[in-house]
Design an enzyme around this catalytic site. Structure first.
Site, PDB file in Angstrom:
ATOM      1  N   HIS A 133       0.846  -1.203   0.000  1.00 29.30           N
ATOM      2  CA  HIS A 133       0.000   0.000   0.000  1.00 29.30           C
ATOM      3  C   HIS A 133       0.872   1.240   0.000  1.00 29.30           C
ATOM      4  CE1 HIS A 133       0.513   1.176   4.310  1.00 29.30           C
ATOM      5  NE2 HIS A 133       0.643  -0.132   4.506  1.00 29.30           N
ATOM      6  N   ASP A 142       6.471   1.503   6.303  1.00 30.05           N
ATOM      7  CA  ASP A 142       5.038   1.227   6.300  1.00 30.05           C
ATOM      8  C   ASP A 142       4.335   2.165   5.323  1.00 30.05           C
ATOM      9  OD1 ASP A 142       2.534   0.251   6.953  1.00 30.05           O
ATOM     10  OD2 ASP A 142       2.317   1.549   8.714  1.00 30.05           O
ATOM     11  N   GLU A 158      -4.907   1.473   2.914  1.00 31.59           N
ATOM     12  CA  GLU A 158      -4.746   0.363   3.852  1.00 31.59           C
ATOM     13  C   GLU A 158      -4.831   0.825   5.294  1.00 31.59           C
ATOM     14  OE1 GLU A 158      -2.533  -2.317   6.587  1.00 31.59           O
ATOM     15  OE2 GLU A 158      -2.092  -0.233   6.050  1.00 31.59           O
ATOM     16  N   GLU A 159      -4.313   2.013   5.571  1.00 28.89           N
ATOM     17  CA  GLU A 159      -4.224   2.470   6.950  1.00 28.89           C
ATOM     18  C   GLU A 159      -5.584   2.745   7.572  1.00 28.89           C
ATOM     19  OE1 GLU A 159      -1.681   2.281   8.608  1.00 28.89           O
ATOM     20  OE2 GLU A 159       0.048   2.410   7.269  1.00 28.89           O
ATOM     21  N   GLU A 195       4.441  -5.636   3.940  1.00 30.49           N
ATOM     22  CA  GLU A 195       3.956  -4.690   4.934  1.00 30.49           C
ATOM     23  C   GLU A 195       5.090  -4.177   5.814  1.00 30.49           C
ATOM     24  OE1 GLU A 195       2.174  -2.764   6.464  1.00 30.49           O
ATOM     25  OE2 GLU A 195       0.128  -2.931   5.760  1.00 30.49           O
ATOM     26  N   HIS A 231       4.359   4.276  12.744  1.00 35.01           N
ATOM     27  CA  HIS A 231       3.316   5.312  12.625  1.00 35.01           C
ATOM     28  C   HIS A 231       3.745   6.656  13.198  1.00 35.01           C
ATOM     29  CE1 HIS A 231      -0.432   2.532  11.925  1.00 35.01           C
ATOM     30  NE2 HIS A 231       0.468   2.478  10.959  1.00 35.01           N
TER      31      HIS A 231
END
Length: 952
Positions: free
Chosen positions: A153, A165, A199-200, A225, A298
């Site tokens: 993604h 990510d 995706e998130e 991922e 994140h």
């Protein structure tokens, strides 16, 4: 004394050297494998270019680029241009490679009481297999053998740059396009490369891919991922043995099936697109991801400076090997029936549950879960029978010294027993195990009580304190017992107890395998097998001992000769009944006093009961008889002198290395998976108890041998224990390298004008962070438990924060905002029924929500496609609907009904997630003033939620 100068004998120096070197070497190897990344090669396979991959990674991670940001559009344009540039440069035709710029697919689906409407913006590239038909896919026919889907993604979270990510995954997909379109690398089956967007936020991009017809082509998948920032890419999970076997071709495989069990049993809360491709689309495949450090996940630290080209190559090389193997498989393994299912899922056949793990990142072991079950059952049956047989054999050979208390000499004038001391040392190990393990568990409770979050930044200090505590306490007890009452059977008895414990562990593992399909206990099979083998060697060792009858006869002969020697040393008085009256025996001193030895007059009795008969006795004949029994270790039973003095080495090498490697790997995986989860709201006691259990499993192989240690190494471990325990109790639990994550959210009520900023984090620490913020000075901070169940262990602290500037028409003043046209909605109601329609639009956003106080039914979103049975949200009850457009400032229209009350109420909400343009001053303030031991991340899909109440 030759026995004690033997470098292979079971004596202190050889034992200390071998055990210490083994543990240090294996721990070093495990840590090196876990904490470092193999260097990328100077020359990569034809069709790949690491320099270009790094340029692509730097370009797409220049800004935060969540789905709801303008930077996301820029990343999409760049990726699409790179794909087209590559296809054009190689003069590839549409018949060979098809580029699908999917701005059409949309999806509506429900998860519990939440409904999602999402418009996809995926980029799909299909490389037609050399042995596939003329067309990539057909609406009326599913491919017989399928193809391979590779997914990554390209959206990030609003608080991170998304380097791992999922930037590394994205550039790996681009490199796979280059690799498979190179001459000589063309796949036999179609390879579908998917760059999904969204995706998130609820895995929306993968859901949208399911709406496209090409989703019916692949039968297998590889999902790339990231749940960390750098390091090695690990095999998170897989669907079955057959598909996992292709990962074995990776040059540097890394991972264990225990992580897959964690997802399967919901011990890991986060999810990836894997659950969509497997659980909903029906594909069989793999999930490969970066896993640590989670503190950077994140956050702004998920950037290119925190990863490396080595990490890129580690994921890319594994992707090439796995995808190439799957794409060249022309068998019917993944073909199923070859017909499409009525529910729209793919029939990829059924695989077998797998067990897999790597060895030092170089060797990959894989076998079926059914094989693990069969081996467990076999060992559980064979091992006890074998030991019973060996016990019977020892008894028949008259060499069973186990549990042998005494042996009588059958002579007319002597019925006194000769002590064999077979029970000596039997209960030492279970007592030691209980005490040492209790101390380790006590440390777990102590750390949790005094400094519960020290594991966040110092997990290896916790490991060091627990391991050193267990080893030192075990040595202290076992060495002390051995010094007071030496026993030649202490090693064997320890192995018997370890055998019993591992037998119980294997039973538990077998139950988990059979009833719950949990494969993570695979180490118990090897643990038990190695202990069983070592114990069998101890039984075999006893066959080298003298027969008990021969030993007793020899001892009786020695006693007789000793008596003869005593008698011959007496003066010739003409009588053997004792000295005459008035005569003094030469064996007697003056009259007995308090200090006179009680044994002096009965040397025979002393020799018969003493288990420490010296290897040298009075007279030449005694020395010769001792030589017949060999040289026992000083103080231990004399019959052990004939036992092989080197067999302990084979036992240690059988029991220790394999278990250190397998359990050590699980310990490191557990560390990476758990040690920073307290920031997410997970309890810390479970982490410390897991460490204590794994510490015990790692240290137990040392138990049968540690009583031979001198004080030097245990003393060092004692000081290590004291030092690390003190550190763990008083050190600050967070650092610049391991920052505490706190969760940011700003909420604006356009009716009341209230502008609330909140940080959610660990109680006590989050308040300290807020106290550093200028906007919070002088305010009363409202701290309470958050609404999210997953954050129940945290505190959500709120205050009146800085105004936002995310929409041009917003007019800020002070701590309030004047509602204008930032968020607009209108409601149309059918007065004859509980039915209404809401038209909702937000300026400079493409994400909104509607929250219903009374659950809504029969939801229909304007523009939604409802002809797919997998995506039907018109039934059931919905408390919240999340809405995502692919274009900006575009209205949503939602029709719904409700039951019961004549009125329906709730709130309309729009989200803003773009932190690049300084539109959220409160978030910028947090980033600027937050201490260097903390870092901010998002609390929800949007950094800012703007809402208004509605009543229908």
């Amino acid at each position: 004394m030759a026995r004690f100068s033997n470098p292979f004998a079971f004596t202190p120096l050889p034992v200390i050297i071998l055990t210490t070197v083994t543990y240090v070497a294996l721990f070093s190897g495990l840590l090196t494998t876990h904490l470092t990344v193999p260097a990328h090669p100077s020359k990569t396979p034809s069709g790949t270019n690491l320099t270009q991959a790094w340029i692509d990674l730097e370009t797409i991670t220049r800004y935060h680029h969540p789905y709801n940001s303008h930077a996301n559009d820029d990343v999409r344009k760049y990726l699409l241009s790179r794909v087209k540039q590559h296809v054009t440069s190689k003069n590839l035709t549409d018949h060979q490679v098809q580029i699908i710029d999917d701005n059409v697919s949309n999806v509506t689906f429900s998860e519990g009481s939440t409904t999602v409407y999402f418009e996809g913006t995926n980029i799909i590239v299909a490389i037609r297999g050399s042995e596939d038909g003329e067309s990539f896919y057909s609406a009326n026919r599913a491919p017989e053998n399928g193809g391979v889907l590779v997914n990554a993604h390209y959206d990030s979270v609003s608080t991170g740059y998304g380097a791992t990510d999922d930037g590394v995954g994205v550039v790996s997909v681009l490199q796979l396009l280059s690799y498979f379109t190179e001459e000589g690398n063309w796949p036999k089956r179609t390879v579908v490369l998917l760059l999904n967007n969204g995706e998130e936020d609820f895995l929306n991009g993968a859901k949208a891919f399911m709406r496209h017809p090409i989703s019916q082509v692949p039968h297998t998948f590889l999902n790339l991922e990231g749940a960390g920032a750098g390091g090695r890419a690990t095999l998170f999970r897989s669907t079955d043995t057959e598909v996992t076997s292709f990962y074995k071709a990776a040059s540097r495989p890394f991972g264990t099936v225990a992580s897959s069990d964690g997802f399967k049993k919901h011990l890991i809360r986060s999810e990836t697109d894997y659950v969509v491709f497997n659980g909903e689309l029906g594909l069989r495949g793999l999930d490969v991801a970066f896993m640590e450090p989670r503190a950077r996940y994140h956050t702004i630290e998920d950037s290119t400076k925190e990863t490396s080209l080595d990490s890129v190559w580690h994921m890319l090389s594994a992707s090439i090997a796995t995808t190439a193997g799957l794409a060249d498989d022309t068998s019917t393994t993944f073909s199923g029936t070859g017909q499409p299912r009525s529910d729209g899922t793919v029939d990829a056949g059924t695989g077998s549950e797998a067990v897999w793990f790597d060895m030092f990142g170089r060797v990959f072991v894989i076998f079926r879960l059914h094989t693990l079950f069969a081996l467990c059952v076999t060992l559980l049956v064979v091992a006890p029978i074998t030991l019973i047989g060996l016990t019977v054999g020892l008894s028949k050979a008259d060499k069973n010294f186990l549990f042998a208390r005494k042996q009588y000499v059958h002579s007319p004038d002597d019925d006194e027993p000769i002590q064999l001391n077979g029970w000596r040392g039997f209960f030492r190990f279970p007592i030691t195990f209980g005490v040492s393990t209790a101390i380790t568990v006590a440390l777990a409770f102590l750390f949790q009580r005094v400094n519960p979050h020290i594991v966040y930044s110092s997990p290896f200090a916790v490991w060091a304190s627990m391991f050193s505590a267990w080893c030192f306490s075990a040595w202290f007890l076992l060495r002390g017992a051995s010094a007071m009452r030496p026993s030649a059977l202490q090693r064997m008895y320890a192995l018997i107890w370890v055998f019993i414990g591992s037998f119980a562990l294997l039973i538990f593992t077998t139950i988990l395998v059979q009833n719950f399909q949990v494969a993570g206990g695979y180490f118990a099979l090897f643990y038990f097998a190695s202990v069983f083998f070592a114990l069998v060697l101890s039984y075999i060792e006893l066959f080298c001992a003298p027969k008990k009858s021969a030993y007793v006869a020899l001892c009786d002969q020695e006693d007789s000769q000793a008596q003869h020697a005593d008698a011959s040393s007496r003066p010739l008085t003409g009588s053997t009944s004792g000295p005459r009256s008035g005569d003094r025996s030469p064996l007697m001193d003056d009259d007995a006093t308090e200090t006179t030895s009680l044994l002096r007059g009965d040397r025979r009795s002393f020799r018969r009961y003493d288990g420490r008969r010296q290897s040298t006795s009075e007279g030449t004949d005694s020395g010769e008889r001792s030589a017949d029994l060999g040289h026992a270790y000083p103080g231990e039973q004399k019959w052990s002198g004939k036992l092989p003095n080197w067999l302990w080495i084979v036992q240690f090498l059988a029991i220790a290395p394999i278990n250190i490697v397998l359990v050590g790997q699980l310990a490191l995986l557990t560390t990476s998976g758990l040690y920073q989860t307290p920031a997410d709201g997970s309890p810390t006691l479970f982490i410390y108890l897991a460490f204590a259990v794994l510490t015990t499993l790692l240290a137990v192989p040392l138990g049968p041998f540690i009583h031979r240690f001198t004080y030097h190494v245990p003393t060092f471990l004692f000081f290590v224990c004291v030092g690390t325990v003190i550190y763990n109790l008083i050190a600050f639990p967070f650092s610049r390298e391991h920052r505490l994550k706190v969760y940011f959210q700003q909420q604006v009520d356009l009716e009341s004008g209230m502008n609330t900023v909140s940080l959610t984090g660990l109680d006590g620490y989050v308040q300290d962070i807020i106290n550093e913020l200028p906007s919070a000075q002088g305010q009363e901070i409202d701290c309470r438990s958050p609404h999210k169940k997953s954050r129940a262990e945290l505190k959500k602290c709120a205050w009146q924060g800085l105004p936002v500037h995310v929409a041009p028409t917003l007019i800020p003043f002070g701590n309030k905002t004047t509602p204008d046209s930032w968020l607009d909605y209108s409601i149309t109601r059918n007065k004859s029924a509980n039915e209404a329609s809401i038209r909702l639009v937000g300026q400079n956003t493409r994400a909104c929500r509607i929250m219903f106080d009374t659950p809504a039914t029969n939801l229909v979103v304007g523009g939604a496609v409802s002809d797919d049975p997998r995506f039907n949200a018109t039934t059931g009850k919905t408390s919240e609907i999340r809405l995502w457009h692919r274009t900006w400032s575009t209205p949503f229209t939602v029709n719904f009904t409700w039951d019961g009350d004549a009125k329906s109420s709730g709130r309309v909400v729009c989200l803003w997630s773009d932190a690049n343009a300084n539109d959220v001053p409160a978030f910028n303030e947090v980033q600027h003033y937050i201490p260097n031991w903390a870092v901010a991340t998002k609390y929800s899909d949007g950094l800012v939620d703007i809402s208004r109440a509605f009543v229908v």
